[in-house]
Design a protein around this motif. Structure first.
Motif, PDB file in Angstrom:
ATOM      1  N   GLY A 102       0.757  -1.240   0.000  1.00  0.00           N
ATOM      2  CA  GLY A 102       0.000   0.000   0.000  1.00  0.00           C
ATOM      3  C   GLY A 102       0.783   1.282   0.000  1.00  0.00           C
ATOM      4  O   GLY A 102       0.223   2.356   0.264  1.00  0.00           O
ATOM      5  N   SER A 105      -0.850   3.791  -2.149  1.00  0.00           N
ATOM      6  CA  SER A 105      -2.313   3.858  -2.072  1.00  0.00           C
ATOM      7  C   SER A 105      -2.902   4.061  -0.686  1.00  0.00           C
ATOM      8  O   SER A 105      -4.070   4.462  -0.572  1.00  0.00           O
ATOM      9  CB  SER A 105      -2.900   2.556  -2.652  1.00  0.00           C
ATOM     10  OG  SER A 105      -2.438   1.416  -1.919  1.00  0.00           O
ATOM     11  N   TRP A 108      -5.362   6.844   0.348  1.00  0.00           N
ATOM     12  CA  TRP A 108      -6.558   6.936  -0.489  1.00  0.00           C
ATOM     13  C   TRP A 108      -7.534   5.783  -0.198  1.00  0.00           C
ATOM     14  O   TRP A 108      -8.743   5.967  -0.305  1.00  0.00           O
ATOM     15  CB  TRP A 108      -6.190   6.912  -1.970  1.00  0.00           C
ATOM     16  CG  TRP A 108      -5.042   7.792  -2.345  1.00  0.00           C
ATOM     17  CD1 TRP A 108      -3.974   7.476  -3.126  1.00  0.00           C
ATOM     18  CD2 TRP A 108      -4.830   9.169  -1.981  1.00  0.00           C
ATOM     19  NE1 TRP A 108      -3.104   8.524  -3.263  1.00  0.00           N
ATOM     20  CE2 TRP A 108      -3.606   9.587  -2.569  1.00  0.00           C
ATOM     21  CE3 TRP A 108      -5.544  10.080  -1.208  1.00  0.00           C
ATOM     22  CZ2 TRP A 108      -3.104  10.877  -2.406  1.00  0.00           C
ATOM     23  CZ3 TRP A 108      -5.031  11.365  -1.043  1.00  0.00           C
ATOM     24  CH2 TRP A 108      -3.843  11.748  -1.634  1.00  0.00           C
ATOM     25  N   THR A 109      -7.007   4.634   0.183  1.00  0.00           N
ATOM     26  CA  THR A 109      -7.873   3.481   0.441  1.00  0.00           C
ATOM     27  C   THR A 109      -8.290   3.365   1.904  1.00  0.00           C
ATOM     28  O   THR A 109      -9.288   2.721   2.216  1.00  0.00           O
ATOM     29  CB  THR A 109      -7.172   2.173   0.015  1.00  0.00           C
ATOM     30  OG1 THR A 109      -5.927   2.059   0.724  1.00  0.00           O
ATOM     31  CG2 THR A 109      -6.906   2.164  -1.478  1.00  0.00           C
ATOM     32  N   ASP A 110      -7.523   3.972   2.808  1.00  0.00           N
ATOM     33  CA  ASP A 110      -7.819   3.903   4.245  1.00  0.00           C
ATOM     34  C   ASP A 110      -7.529   5.266   4.865  1.00  0.00           C
ATOM     35  O   ASP A 110      -6.588   5.429   5.635  1.00  0.00           O
ATOM     36  CB  ASP A 110      -6.954   2.818   4.898  1.00  0.00           C
ATOM     37  CG  ASP A 110      -7.366   2.535   6.339  1.00  0.00           C
ATOM     38  OD1 ASP A 110      -8.388   3.092   6.790  1.00  0.00           O
ATOM     39  OD2 ASP A 110      -6.656   1.767   7.018  1.00  0.00           O
ATOM     40  N   VAL A 162      -5.013   2.705  -7.234  1.00  0.00           N
ATOM     41  CA  VAL A 162      -4.936   2.412  -5.797  1.00  0.00           C
ATOM     42  C   VAL A 162      -5.035   0.917  -5.506  1.00  0.00           C
ATOM     43  O   VAL A 162      -4.991   0.505  -4.342  1.00  0.00           O
ATOM     44  CB  VAL A 162      -6.024   3.177  -5.017  1.00  0.00           C
ATOM     45  CG1 VAL A 162      -5.856   4.672  -5.220  1.00  0.00           C
ATOM     46  CG2 VAL A 162      -7.421   2.720  -5.397  1.00  0.00           C
TER      47      VAL A 162
END
Length: 549
Positions: A102, A105, A108-110, A162
């Motif tokens: 990650g 990303s 953006w994802t968490d 992402v």
């Protein structure tokens, strides 16, 4: 006479045990503390896992990826133009591991509190193993805010940007679960002055945001040319505009994107950097037409932040190598780390490393609170300040760390020559020193509230008379606008030192903060290892020395 009696000329002793396989997170107490301080503690298990990878298999992969540089293959065996860059499997291992964990990303994802801090910690560990993958990882991460200015394009691309899947194949985006994004801005005649660009964009049909154009021109620097798409600038009818240019057209055919050659660089060997031409390359406009620079700044702000992370990481790994070596190597019958002059050097290097990390993580906190007006203004200013100062400090600091190993630090069996070659790139990429300092002046003079935000952050010196006096001098210096551009580097340096001192004071470790203030705002010398008397150098050296667990 025994013919073999002279085969062994000497015993091998007084050698330092290997550091390979060390968990880089567990041996880095400052990193642990600063991640927790700025609300990234929830990611500690992830950081611990990545620390083991960075100090083990990824460190080994970094050596291989630098030994086997990328190679440009312009044509296939049948004579068809293909514009491929081939990488050693170790490079792909580095990229795959970073993406799966990650690094491009996570925020953006968490997007919870501390996400940018946690992601900075992961990147900090990864860069210590190998910095060359930093360009594609950073550009992929930083592309998201710029692309979101064009929602229809973002809807197609961002989910794959992402995604935590790495696919290095040279195939259209539609055939991939995950993609990487590059950037191509500068041209021969302009460099940082992108408004001097000559690349032209011609509408295929209806002009405007989100619409297709064909680009004709060149880019003198395109890093990571095997990315799946590139954010780039070109002149359309209404001015310099931003475009997303994929390697493949929607029908699956290769785009008119031609790699001319790979750069032969000082460092950053595992990463391919190239010169490219667009010969009617299909691209889509991102953001408002004629507003290409403000659009791309959405990306550049984050890539500059990653320059801060990258240089801080290089300094930390150099410090780790130096402190480890000196903890075991004996000179004159005494361990180097117990000798006063070496303690002075190592302690000074430790201060530089931790101050860089502190300012970097404070920037991460600002990004985590980007909707807070104070934090937004802080980030606007300190992105340039931190990028300038930390990246400027890295080469000299790494040089000094190498010297702690003597001749051993100058040979390629150690990581130090690679760190030293790598160090200058972050001060050049995304705007060199003068560009950053002028950006500091621009933010302070043209954006209301930024100067107030700076002095609100600095406060009154936090009970330290030296810092209080330094802040007062800064206020006077900013009120004096005569020849301010001439003084821009000095002003930027003074702000950076003030911010680092304030952060170290707030953290509450008096050993660290007292030493930093005494040397950076007191009577320290002009090179490392000139700390004034009265510093607890033994404690500083112990804090920075890795003790394998």
């Amino acid at each position: 006479m025994n013919l073999h009696q002279y085969a062994e000329t000497h015993d091998v002793f007084n050698q330092v045990p290997p550091l390979e396989g060390t968990n880089l997170y567990r041996v880095d107490l400052p990193l642990q503390e600063w991640v927790r301080r700025f609300h990234g503690g929830w990611a500690e298990e992830r950081l611990d896992t990545y620390g083991a990878l960075a100090g083990g298999p990824l460190m080994a992969a970094g050596f291989l990826a630098n030994e086997h540089k990328p190679e440009f293959k312009s044509h296939d065996r049948y004579g068809h133009r293909q514009d491929l860059v081939e990488f050693h499997p170790a490079y792909h291992e580095l990229m795959r591991t970073a993406i799966e964990h990650g690094i491009p990303s996570l925020p953006w994802t968490d997007p919870r509190a501390g996400a940018h801090v946690a992601r900075a910690g992961l990147s900090y560990l990864h860069t210590q193993a190998e910095a060359g993958t930093g360009c594609p990882l950073t550009m992929t991460f930083a592309s998201v805010p710029a692309l979101k200015l064009q929602p229809d394009i973002a809807e197609q691309w961002v989910p794959k940007i992402v995604a935590t899947q790495y696919d290095p194949r040279n195939v259209p985006m539609a055939q991939k679960a995950g993609v990487t994004i590059g950037m191509a801005m500068t041209e021969k005649q302009g460099g940082t002055d992108v408004r001097a660009n000559t690349t032209k964009a011609y509408p295929v049909g209806i002009p405007g945001p989100g619409q297709a154009y064909e680009l004709v021109g060149h880019k003198w620097f395109c890093s990571a040319p095997m990315c799946d798409a590139f954010l780039t600038l070109a002149y359309s009818e209404k001015g310099l505009s931003c475009f997303l240019l994929p390697r493949h057209r929607p029908d699956g055919t290769r785009n008119q994107f031609y790699v001319q050659r790979l750069k032969n660089k000082l460092g950053n060997w595992s990463n391919a950097s190239s010169e490219v031409e667009y010969r009617g390359a299909l691209a889509w406009m991102i953001g408002e037409e004629g507003r290409g620079v403000p659009t791309i700044i959405e990306m550049v702000a984050l890539t500059r932040f990653d320059c801060m992370i990258g240089s801080s990481a290089l300094m930390r790994q150099a410090l780790t190598q130096a402190a480890h070596h000196c903890a075991y190597r004996q000179v004159g019958g005494r361990v180097l780390a117990e000798q006063p002059l070496m303690q002075n050097v190592l302690a000074d290097l430790a201060l530089e490393s931790e101050a860089a990390l502190a300012l970097t993580m404070r920037m991460g906190r600002a990004l985590d609170h980007a909707h807070d007006e104070q934090e937004e203004k802080f980030a606007r200013l300190v992105t340039a300040i931190g990028k300038y100062w930390i990246c400027k400090r890295a080469p000299a600091m790494i040089n000094e760390a190498s010297e702690c190993l003597g001749g051993a630090g100058y040979v390629e069996e150690t990581v130090l020559p690679r760190l030293y070659r790598e160090a200058p790139v972050n001060s050049i990429w995304e705007g060199s020193g003068n560009v950053q300092c002028l950006d500091v002046l621009r933010a302070l003079s043209k954006e209301p509230g930024v100067l107030d935000a700076l002095f609100a952050e600095l406060g009154d010196g936090h009970g330290d008379a030296r810092l209080k006096a330094h802040i007062a001098q800064l206020q006077t210096a900013f009120r004096d606008t005569d020849d301010i551009q001439y003084r821009a580097r000095q002003l930027t340096e003074d702000v950076a030192i003030a911010l680092q001192a304030k952060l170290l004071l707030e953290a509450g470790n008096a050993t660290v903060s007292d030493a930093f203030l005494a040397s950076r705002l007191g009577q320290g010398g002009r090179v490392y290892g000139t700390l004034p008397r009265g510093i607890d150098v033994e404690a500083l050296v112990a804090r920075s020395t890795p003790h394998p667990m």
